[in-house]
Design a protein around this motif. Structure first.
Motif, PDB file in Angstrom:
ATOM      1  N   MET A 151      52.154 124.458  31.024  1.00 52.25           N
ATOM      2  CA  MET A 151      52.651 123.962  31.926  1.00 52.25           C
ATOM      3  C   MET A 151      53.935 124.018  32.386  1.00 52.25           C
ATOM      4  O   MET A 151      54.100 124.037  33.719  1.00 52.25           O
ATOM      5  CB  MET A 151      52.439 122.221  31.375  1.00 52.25           C
ATOM      6  N   HIS A 152      54.637 124.082  31.825  1.00 55.01           N
ATOM      7  CA  HIS A 152      56.283 124.266  32.198  1.00 55.01           C
ATOM      8  C   HIS A 152      56.205 125.636  32.865  1.00 55.01           C
ATOM      9  O   HIS A 152      57.020 125.929  33.720  1.00 55.01           O
ATOM     10  CB  HIS A 152      57.015 124.547  31.105  1.00 55.01           C
ATOM     11  N   SER A 153      55.664 126.727  32.199  1.00 55.98           N
ATOM     12  CA  SER A 153      55.761 128.146  33.123  1.00 55.98           C
ATOM     13  C   SER A 153      55.252 128.119  34.473  1.00 55.98           C
ATOM     14  O   SER A 153      55.685 128.763  35.505  1.00 55.98           O
ATOM     15  CB  SER A 153      55.191 128.840  32.171  1.00 55.98           C
ATOM     16  N   GLU A 166      55.405 125.275  36.138  1.00 57.50           N
ATOM     17  CA  GLU A 166      56.151 124.970  37.177  1.00 57.50           C
ATOM     18  C   GLU A 166      57.244 125.592  37.681  1.00 57.50           C
ATOM     19  O   GLU A 166      57.425 125.708  39.087  1.00 57.50           O
ATOM     20  CB  GLU A 166      56.742 123.750  36.505  1.00 57.50           C
ATOM     21  N   HIS A 167      57.610 126.773  37.038  1.00 61.77           N
ATOM     22  CA  HIS A 167      58.498 127.695  37.408  1.00 61.77           C
ATOM     23  C   HIS A 167      57.866 128.724  38.689  1.00 61.77           C
ATOM     24  O   HIS A 167      58.684 128.710  39.600  1.00 61.77           O
ATOM     25  CB  HIS A 167      58.767 128.638  36.547  1.00 61.77           C
ATOM     26  N   ILE A 168      56.654 128.964  38.346  1.00 59.30           N
ATOM     27  CA  ILE A 168      56.106 129.900  39.657  1.00 59.30           C
ATOM     28  C   ILE A 168      55.861 128.744  40.980  1.00 59.30           C
ATOM     29  O   ILE A 168      56.223 129.268  41.920  1.00 59.30           O
ATOM     30  CB  ILE A 168      54.539 130.165  39.150  1.00 59.30           C
ATOM     31  N   ALA A 171      67.446 128.662  36.001  1.00 56.37           N
ATOM     32  CA  ALA A 171      68.152 128.568  34.606  1.00 56.37           C
ATOM     33  C   ALA A 171      67.486 127.400  33.924  1.00 56.37           C
ATOM     34  O   ALA A 171      66.832 126.351  34.678  1.00 56.37           O
ATOM     35  CB  ALA A 171      69.594 127.873  35.110  1.00 56.37           C
ATOM     36  N   CYS A 172      66.935 127.848  32.715  1.00 53.88           N
ATOM     37  CA  CYS A 172      66.196 126.950  32.013  1.00 53.88           C
ATOM     38  C   CYS A 172      66.242 127.023  30.552  1.00 53.88           C
ATOM     39  O   CYS A 172      66.596 128.058  30.057  1.00 53.88           O
ATOM     40  CB  CYS A 172      64.642 127.060  32.482  1.00 53.88           C
ATOM     41  N   CYS A 173      66.293 125.708  29.828  1.00 58.01           N
ATOM     42  CA  CYS A 173      66.427 125.768  28.195  1.00 58.01           C
ATOM     43  C   CYS A 173      65.157 125.687  27.524  1.00 58.01           C
ATOM     44  O   CYS A 173      65.323 125.814  26.277  1.00 58.01           O
ATOM     45  CB  CYS A 173      67.320 124.600  28.101  1.00 58.01           C
ATOM     46  N   ALA A 174      64.031 125.601  28.132  1.00 61.01           N
ATOM     47  CA  ALA A 174      62.522 125.196  27.192  1.00 61.01           C
ATOM     48  C   ALA A 174      61.842 126.562  26.908  1.00 61.01           C
ATOM     49  O   ALA A 174      62.128 127.549  27.698  1.00 61.01           O
ATOM     50  CB  ALA A 174      61.903 124.281  28.293  1.00 61.01           C
ATOM     51  N   PRO A 175      60.944 126.478  26.245  1.00 64.44           N
ATOM     52  CA  PRO A 175      60.020 127.604  25.897  1.00 64.44           C
ATOM     53  C   PRO A 175      59.107 127.781  26.810  1.00 64.44           C
ATOM     54  O   PRO A 175      58.320 127.069  27.567  1.00 64.44           O
ATOM     55  CB  PRO A 175      59.424 127.295  24.547  1.00 64.44           C
ATOM     56  N   HIS A 176      58.950 129.293  27.358  1.00 62.47           N
ATOM     57  CA  HIS A 176      57.826 129.599  27.962  1.00 62.47           C
ATOM     58  C   HIS A 176      57.214 130.468  27.789  1.00 62.47           C
ATOM     59  O   HIS A 176      57.079 131.230  26.608  1.00 62.47           O
ATOM     60  CB  HIS A 176      58.520 130.104  29.361  1.00 62.47           C
ATOM     61  N   VAL A 177      55.760 130.821  28.297  1.00 64.77           N
ATOM     62  CA  VAL A 177      54.970 131.890  27.622  1.00 64.77           C
ATOM     63  C   VAL A 177      55.496 133.384  28.183  1.00 64.77           C
ATOM     64  O   VAL A 177      56.378 133.289  29.069  1.00 64.77           O
ATOM     65  CB  VAL A 177      53.404 131.812  28.431  1.00 64.77           C
TER      66      VAL A 177
HETATM   67 ZN   LIG Z   1      61.705 126.520  32.303  1.00 62.64          ZN
END
Ligand SMILES: [Zn+2]
Length: 380
Positions: free
Chosen positions: A96-98, A100-102, A192-198
């Motif tokens: 989900m988070h990755s 969002e970046h795209i 810039a981001c602190c979370a885990p991504h694929v």
């Molecule tokens: Zn992120």
């Protein structure tokens, strides 16, 4: 400061750590470890789920770079513990988070708008942008996002030096201090981001906009990606199968079936009004008498027809018309009209001996009465 194991390894789920402190709080205990794989609630994303020594972690928070795990039972300070995160849950958050970046990268590239609000929980995910674009434009970006996903672009995270950072153009939600973690989606986005991504966009599988609305001065996009999108797809198909079965429509014909059902319902409602009015006409006609006052008593499910009955009575009775709707057991709704008799006085007389709720003016009164019909009509 807690060592963030997830920072370098988004795919790890088991770890050993030392308990630095354990403190009793209102609901349970808060535990700080020297290191952890648990991603805390941060940046709009809900925390990882899992256990420490088999005890469920109910919440994970971060403050001043110290990560606190909330547990229902205590862990002894100084001891070693085994931590396990629920990787099924974590991986869904990574997808989900990755995604969002795209999408946010594409919104910035095409429109120059920023993601100013991100919320990711287990049952909803929203992205807020500080400028307006249309749903059709959002769908074009959705397609472009899915093309990037299918191409299998790399996603990397690193801490550039202050010098490198100064030269870098990247998206960021807030003013950052200290080392900045830069997440790069190959050929697509730098943020810039602190979370885990694929590690690779292909692991996201699919990105789908679920709803789209104007929000503040921009738009809010509700979306799903990866396994959560797949699960949502199955839920919607299951709902559709149930609709298809309920309305006896063939698969693929559900919408036409619902439209037809709605048309039929409206036709029935129209016919129902027509028949009720016809019933009232005939009832009043059959009960006609030589009097200035006309009274019509309707069954309890005719309350929507009171005004029609009153208008019909007025054609035959010149002094007063009274419509009652209900029965002796559950009481009656009443509506009375007159141009020559003071109905407010009648109402006040009725209130002296009957259980009645209502009001009005000298020319029209209405309300409810709990009494037998014979007692009620005696007042008119
Ligand atoms: Zn992120």
């Amino acid at each position: 400061m807690t060592e963030k194991l997830y920072d370098k390894d988004a795919y790890g789920s088991e770890f050993n750590a030392t308990v630095l402190s354990c403190e009793e709080v209102k609901k349970g205990f808060k535990v700080v470890l020297d290191k952890t794989f648990f991603f805390p609630e941060e940046g709009g994303q809900t925390p990882d789920q899992g256990t420490l020594n088999g005890i469920a972690v109910t919440h994970v928070a971060i403050k001043d770079d110290v990560i606190t795990h909330y547990l229902e039972s205590p862990l002894e300070a100084g001891t070693n513990v085994t931590g396990k995160i629920d990787f099924t849950h974590r991986f869904r958050n990574m997808q989900m988070h990755s995604a969002e970046h795209i999408f946010s990268g594409l919104v910035f590239k095409h429109f120059g708008f920023n993601n100013v609000g991100f919320h990711l929980s287990d049952n909803s995910a929203t992205m807020d942008y500080d400028g307006k674009f249309t749903y059709e434009e959002a769908l074009k970006l959705e397609k472009e996002a899915n093309e990037i996903i299918i191409k299998g672009k790399s996603i990397t995270a690193e801490y550039p030096s202050a010098e490198e950072l100064a030269k870098l153009t990247y998206r960021s939600k807030k003013e950052l201090s200290g080392p900045v973690r830069i997440v790069t989606v190959e050929d697509t986005d730098v943020c810039a981001c602190c979370a885990p991504h694929v590690h690779n966009t292909s692991e996201i599988g699919i990105f789908k906009i679920v709803s789209f609305e104007n929000y503040k001065s921009g738009v809010r996009v509700n979306y799903l990606a990866g396994f959560r999108a797949l699960e949502d797809y199955e839920k919607r198909l299951s709902d559709l199968r149930e609709i298809s079965r309920t309305i006896s429509a063939k698969a693929g014909e559900e919408l036409n079936g619902v439209i037809k059902l709605n048309d039929d319902l409206n036709a029935c409602k129209f016919k129902d009004v027509e028949l009720r009015n016809r019933y009232i006409d005939l009832k009043i006609q059959s009960e006609l008498k030589e009097s200035g006052t006309g009274i019509c008593v309707l069954p309890e499910d005719f309350s929507s027809c009171i005004k029609y009955a009153s208008e019909t009575l007025k054609k035959h009775y010149k002094d007063m018309t009274v419509v009652l709707c209900g029965n002796d057991d559950t009481g009656y709704r009443f509506y009375a009209e007159s141009d020559s008799i003071n109905l407010a006085e009648i109402l006040s007389d009725m209130k002296k001996s009957l259980e009645i709720k209502g009001g009005g003016k000298p020319s029209a009164i209405q309300g409810t009465i709990s009494a037998k019909i014979a007692e009620i009509v005696g007042f008119f």
